[in-house]
Design an enzyme around this catalytic site. Structure first.
Site: not given
Length: 161
Positions: A90, A17
């Site tokens: 991701r 993050h």
């Protein structure tokens, strides 16, 4: 001034993050990290705890602001006059889900909100808050995954250290 919002539950915030936030802060004049109060999830940390962890982790970025919200992201964007949503990817498996949400947000906003996808740096591509919580629950080493202050809070939540 170009303002973007990076929404998420951040339960807890990970280096993945933080990587997205730091990179976004170089692209936009202001990045609002919007911590969601999601009734569909049962978070480990309270909303205030998640906001606090983000504030501690991002205190050195002057153009990043941490806020919380409840409800639809589009309503938050309308209220704050935000037209750009940042989402991290991701793996290819994230894309299908994120694309559907981006298209829904675009439609609900009457084409006023676009989504910018940032791919997570390769070294963080395995990270998720769920994986970090599971490792911490077994007292495993999460120091490569989260800042020290976040790790301390996680271990404490699970009765370790």
């Amino acid at each position: 001034m170009k303002v973007a919002v990076y929404p998420g539950s951040f339960d807890p915030v990970t280096y993945g993050h933080l990587d997205i936030i730091k990179r976004a802060s170089l692209m936009f004049d202001e990045v609002i990290v919007a911590v969601m109060c999601n009734s569909a999830k049962t978070p480990l940390f309270t909303l205030d705890e998640r906001v606090k962890m983000l504030e501690e982790s991002l205190k050195d970025l002057d153009n990043v602001r941490i806020e919380s919200f409840d409800g639809l992201l589009i309503d938050y964007c309308n209220k704050e006059n935000i037209h750009i949503v940042i989402r991290g990817l991701r793996a290819i498996t994230d894309f299908e889900y994120e694309l559907q949400i981006a298209q829904t947000n675009k439609e609900l906003s009457h084409n006023k909100v676009d989504t910018v996808f940032l791919t997570t740096s390769l070294i963080y591509s395995y990270l998720s808050s769920s994986v970090v919580k599971e490792i911490a629950s077994y007292n495993g080493d999460i120091t490569p995954c989260v800042p020290e202050s976040v790790a301390d809070r996680l271990y404490k939540k699970f009765g370790h250290k």
